[in-house]
Design an enzyme around this catalytic site. Sequence first.
Site, short mmCIF file in Angstrom:
data_model
loop_
_atom_site.label_atom_id
_atom_site.label_comp_id
_atom_site.label_asym_id
_atom_site.label_seq_id
_atom_site.Cartn_x
_atom_site.Cartn_y
_atom_site.Cartn_z
CD GLU A 165 23.35 48.07 14.25
OE1 GLU A 165 22.18 48.32 14.54
OE2 GLU A 165 23.73 47.75 13.10
CG ASP B 40 21.88 43.65 9.19
OD1 ASP B 40 20.89 43.05 9.60
OD2 ASP B 40 21.99 44.89 9.22
CD GLU C 66 17.71 46.95 7.37
OE1 GLU C 66 17.27 46.13 8.21
OE2 GLU C 66 18.71 47.65 7.57
CD1 TRP D 62 28.25 49.54 9.58
CD2 TRP D 62 27.94 51.61 10.35
NE1 TRP D 62 27.68 49.42 10.83
CE2 TRP D 62 27.48 50.68 11.33
CE3 TRP D 62 27.84 52.97 10.63
CZ2 TRP D 62 26.94 51.09 12.56
CZ3 TRP D 62 27.29 53.37 11.85
CH2 TRP D 62 26.85 52.44 12.81
#
Length: 684
Positions: free
Chosen positions: A269, A342, A370, A523
């Site tokens: 990232e 993730d 998250e 993304w």
Amino acid sequence: MKQLITTFVFLFFSISVIAEDGSKLWLRAAHNNNAIISVNQKGPTLSIAQDELSTQWKGMPVQLHINKKKKEFQGRSPESYTIKTQGKNKILIESPTQQGLLYGAYHLLRLQETIGTKDELDILETPRYNYRLLNHWDNLDRTVERGYAGKSIWNWDELPGTISPRYKEYARANASIGINGTVLNNVNASPQILSNEYLQKVNAIAGILRPYGIKVYLSINFSSPAELGGLPTSDPLNKEVQQWWKNKADEIYKLIPDFGGFLVKANSEGLPGPQDFGRTHADGANMLADVLKPHKGIVMWRAFVYNPGDEDRAKQAYQEFMPFDGQFRDNVIIQVKNGPVDFQPREPFSPLFGAMQQTPVMAELQITQEYLGFSNHMAYLAPMWKECLDSDTYQQGEGSTVAKVTDGSIYPQKITAIAGVANIGNDVNWCGHHLAQANWYAFGRLAWNHELTSEEIVQEWVAQTFSLPINDEPNYLLSKTMLESREAVVNYMMPLGLHHLFAWGHHYGPEPWCNIPGARPDWMPSYYHKADSEGIGFNRSSTGSNAVAQYHPSLQEIYDDINTCPEALILWFHHVPWDFKMKTGSILWEELCYKYESGVQDTRYFQLIWDVLEHHIDEERFKAVQSKLKIQTRDAVWWMNACLLYFQQFSQMAIPFEVERPIYELDRLMEFRLDITNYENAMR
Ligand code: GCV
């Protein structure tokens, strides 16, 4: 859950419960006793054990005894301990170390607050993992990446001069569940953390945590030699760079002799790493390992790597790390997220578990929510972590579970470890949601013993946190509700293996339609759901990205075939036609609708059960959770409406009549922008 309603009638009797703010976590026993506790040595850790017992223990005298020679401890971790009743007038806790005795003391107190200690005690405990760590994603400005419980508890500005009383409370809470290490700062690390100024602050924290048996670790930025040290490069094979790291390690250990080591996010990232200099992950990790080795420090090198491109993101960590298996120093461990993408509400386990056979691998779990509703949604995560830890990798025959290929029982690894990304902040109740404290607790308990069941853990947490005895109806109801909560989140957010339908800019609400021109395709939700007029789901089978091939052949076969792939993961591994017949007899589209509906209905039951428990919970915590549960139900409806109305455009099929009607217009949902600073008011 429905049958629980029939028990309501038994619960409407009133008991008085004193208001609490949640700051005491699960450690609420009164400190007003004066028990007889004897010790055979002196030391700061033993003093804590003695003090905890003498003020809270209500039973017969306890002897805390260091015993290095005891047969039971041979070949076991020095943190092991035994607790044995000696006749009718003494309990003996033994361990080779003071730390083991502290764990034994907390064990005894936990028994007192949960199932009681009436029976004769004959306990031998040994931790499954040697390193049991929290990872804080805390920045030096006290923001917390993916943190939903206020600011960082580390008050860097006032350290080292001012020591918040919270540090000691934090240490105590962690020690009570067996956590023995903490990485203080974000993996997206600022080089500044290694400056002498910050190391003095780290040293001050280390001093508070030490007597509780907790070591400090730091996340490092791979470019520190250049950015902090002013060198022209941070190439790990450059001699000056190596010397810089050696000097830095020496400086750290001079200040903090028991410093634990480094956690590294590199070439991930946008962060720097050895590949920037044409070097490999092994080059980078080994260079750091060499400078830590003389001090007994370790390197936890993360495998969370992926780049935009043609390759399926879920395959990339395996592709990048497998070639280096066996090439790492023996004080390096590869830290792998539970799933290949993730921390999604549901993922299969990462194929790196069990496949890397000559390099220690540790699981990274995410305690902070998250992707599971921040600190607004109740989501008890032990079932999710157990799902991963109990998954069979088949790598060394049947029974080679993720837990066993990481805890040293299958591969002879010197380092065994597990990490959890903390959900802790400076909120009064530490975690933002009173019930989210259970996740911190469950992580520690599982890190100590991954064979505990989610049910055992939640029942003991409820007993200690709300004084609701195990085996009584209120404990049963709350525990059962919490046990079902993660599956409910999966159902109202991303059932059947769907993943990453989250909004751009935050990972809270739904945006399956999200399409930002020019943004990284991996993304975008459409990269993951791939909905079209034919069907939905990511084809990772042998006719697609072939991610299934990264698993052992026994699993590969199961995942590869749409008819044998577990339905909970079917849209993870397959692009499934809308009219595909599911095991229930419904077609995929209907099944999807039913799953969303069931998630929403569960949240309504959670509200109901909580209300039934009103007279068993103090008013302050009752109201706080009641209000969070309202948000959760509103959000669940938001998720269901957004996903079903959006995917309906592709399926062109009607929502079955049994499913509740949408209450939002798709257009409005697509226009809605969540103010992330005010997510608590999400869909009012
Ligand atoms: C700390 C995800 C999160 C990031 C996190 C990253 C990581 O991408 O959204 O906030 O960064 O994972 O684990 O490194």
